[in-house]
Motif scaffolding. Structure first.
Motif, short mmCIF file in Angstrom:
data_model
loop_
_atom_site.label_atom_id
_atom_site.label_comp_id
_atom_site.label_asym_id
_atom_site.label_seq_id
_atom_site.Cartn_x
_atom_site.Cartn_y
_atom_site.Cartn_z
N VAL A 10 0.84 -1.20 0.00
CA VAL A 10 0.00 0.00 0.00
C VAL A 10 0.88 1.25 0.00
O VAL A 10 2.04 1.21 0.40
N ILE A 11 0.27 2.32 -0.44
CA ILE A 11 0.81 3.66 -0.23
C ILE A 11 -0.10 4.30 0.79
O ILE A 11 -1.33 4.26 0.65
N ARG A 12 0.51 4.88 1.83
CA ARG A 12 -0.31 5.45 2.90
C ARG A 12 0.44 6.59 3.58
O ARG A 12 1.63 6.80 3.36
N ASN A 13 -0.28 7.26 4.45
CA ASN A 13 0.34 8.31 5.25
C ASN A 13 1.34 7.71 6.23
O ASN A 13 1.24 6.55 6.61
N PHE A 14 2.30 8.52 6.65
CA PHE A 14 3.29 8.12 7.63
C PHE A 14 2.63 7.88 8.98
O PHE A 14 1.76 8.65 9.40
N LEU A 15 3.08 6.83 9.67
CA LEU A 15 2.65 6.54 11.03
C LEU A 15 3.88 6.60 11.94
O LEU A 15 5.00 6.32 11.50
N TYR A 16 3.66 6.93 13.20
CA TYR A 16 4.80 6.99 14.13
C TYR A 16 5.53 5.66 14.21
O TYR A 16 6.74 5.62 14.37
N GLY A 17 4.84 4.55 14.07
CA GLY A 17 5.46 3.24 14.14
C GLY A 17 6.28 2.86 12.93
O GLY A 17 6.87 1.77 12.89
N ASP A 18 6.36 3.72 11.92
CA ASP A 18 7.11 3.42 10.70
C ASP A 18 8.61 3.58 10.84
O ASP A 18 9.36 3.21 9.93
N ALA A 19 9.07 4.14 11.94
CA ALA A 19 10.50 4.47 12.06
C ALA A 19 11.41 3.26 11.90
O ALA A 19 12.42 3.33 11.19
N SER A 20 11.07 2.15 12.51
CA SER A 20 11.96 0.98 12.42
C SER A 20 12.04 0.45 11.00
O SER A 20 13.11 0.10 10.52
N GLY A 21 10.91 0.40 10.29
CA GLY A 21 10.92 -0.07 8.90
C GLY A 21 11.67 0.86 7.98
O GLY A 21 12.44 0.42 7.11
N LEU A 22 11.45 2.17 8.15
CA LEU A 22 12.18 3.13 7.32
C LEU A 22 13.67 3.04 7.57
O LEU A 22 14.48 3.06 6.64
N SER A 23 14.04 2.94 8.84
CA SER A 23 15.45 2.83 9.18
C SER A 23 16.05 1.54 8.63
O SER A 23 17.12 1.56 8.01
N ARG A 24 15.39 0.44 8.82
CA ARG A 24 15.91 -0.86 8.38
C ARG A 24 16.06 -0.91 6.85
O ARG A 24 17.04 -1.38 6.33
N ASN A 25 15.05 -0.42 6.14
CA ASN A 25 15.09 -0.48 4.67
C ASN A 25 15.90 0.65 4.03
O ASN A 25 16.44 0.48 2.95
N GLY A 26 15.96 1.78 4.71
CA GLY A 26 16.67 2.93 4.14
C GLY A 26 18.14 3.00 4.49
O GLY A 26 18.91 3.71 3.82
N ASP A 27 18.56 2.29 5.50
CA ASP A 27 19.96 2.34 5.93
C ASP A 27 20.79 1.41 5.04
O ASP A 27 21.18 0.31 5.44
N TYR A 43 20.95 5.67 8.28
CA TYR A 43 19.56 6.03 8.51
C TYR A 43 19.13 5.39 9.83
O TYR A 43 18.65 4.27 9.87
N THR A 44 19.29 6.14 10.91
CA THR A 44 18.99 5.62 12.24
C THR A 44 17.49 5.72 12.54
O THR A 44 16.76 6.49 11.89
N ILE A 45 17.07 5.00 13.54
CA ILE A 45 15.67 5.08 13.97
C ILE A 45 15.34 6.49 14.44
O ILE A 45 14.26 7.01 14.15
N GLU A 46 16.27 7.13 15.14
CA GLU A 46 16.02 8.50 15.61
C GLU A 46 15.81 9.46 14.44
O GLU A 46 14.91 10.30 14.47
N ARG A 49 12.40 8.81 13.03
CA ARG A 49 11.36 9.41 13.88
C ARG A 49 11.23 10.91 13.62
O ARG A 49 10.12 11.44 13.54
N ASN A 50 12.36 11.58 13.53
CA ASN A 50 12.34 13.02 13.26
C ASN A 50 11.70 13.31 11.90
O ASN A 50 10.93 14.28 11.76
N TRP A 51 12.03 12.49 10.89
CA TRP A 51 11.48 12.68 9.55
C TRP A 51 9.96 12.47 9.56
O TRP A 51 9.21 13.25 8.98
N ILE A 52 9.52 11.41 10.23
CA ILE A 52 8.09 11.13 10.31
C ILE A 52 7.35 12.31 10.95
O ILE A 52 6.31 12.74 10.46
N GLN A 53 7.90 12.86 12.03
CA GLN A 53 7.26 14.00 12.67
C GLN A 53 7.20 15.19 11.73
O GLN A 53 6.16 15.86 11.64
N PHE A 54 8.30 15.46 11.03
CA PHE A 54 8.32 16.57 10.07
C PHE A 54 7.24 16.39 9.00
O PHE A 54 6.48 17.32 8.70
#
Length: 178
Positions: A10-27, A43-46, A49-54
């Motif tokens: 799916v394509i969807r809006n960012f969720l706060y819980g996405d940080a670990s997946g973004l970090s794991r796949n983007g690093d 690409y750290t989890i922190e 998290r900052n990117w998701i909030q932005f």
């Protein structure tokens, strides 16, 4: 918003819980090499998290995650241009390396084109791609983008100069003037 793009993705809006997946796949240096230098590496989890909030605070209508049932595996988004270019947007995207080569990004870009033209009323979407990023060039071509030009040695990354390939697709429908 959540839009299926097939095979459980799916394509969807960012969720706060996405940080670990973004970090794991983007690093991954194989992803970072094709991105602007502002893309985090590592690409750290922190940082995720900052990117998701932005994004949630500022760009929730123009940037989205690509996800499966387990986690966020990539991103797709646009940057609407200012002033006289306000009906034009730059598209950018990335996806985790385990998901390369199966047409997933082509489906995501196709969805984004439809969203930009039919929901947002844009006239033109463009992408600039580094000369060596052949997979992204192929995705854009499959989605109907045409090569508009090459800016010779316009990109400086990793201590080298590279050509910048500019691709675009134009909405042939009339756009109502605001």
């Amino acid at each position: 918003m959540e839009q299926p793009i097939g095979d459980g993705f799916v394509i969807r809006n960012f969720l706060y819980g996405d940080a670990s997946g973004l970090s794991r796949n983007g690093d991954n240096p194989n992803i970072a090499i094709n991105q602007r230098e502002c893309f985090p590496s590592p690409y750290t989890i922190e940082l995720a998290r900052n990117w998701i909030q932005f994004v949630r605070d500022n760009e929730s209508e123009t940037r989205f995650v690509i996800a499966n049932e387990k986690e966020a595996i990539g991103e797709i988004g646009i940057v609407i241009q200012p002033d006289v270019h306000r009906y034009s947007a730059e598209i950018g995207f990335w996806i985790g390396e385990p998901y390369w080569g199966n047409g997933l990004m082509t489906r995501a870009v196709t969805w984004m084109i439809d969203y930009c033209f039919n929901e947002m009323g844009l006239k033109r979407i463009f992408a600039d791609v580094m000369e060596y990023n052949i997979p992204s060039q192929k995705v854009l071509q499959k989605c109907g983008f045409e090569l508009e030009g090459v800016f010779r040695k316009n990109i400086f990354k990793n201590d080298s100069f590279y050509d910048q390939f500019v691709y675009a697709i134009v909405n042939d429908k009339d756009i109502p003037a605001n």
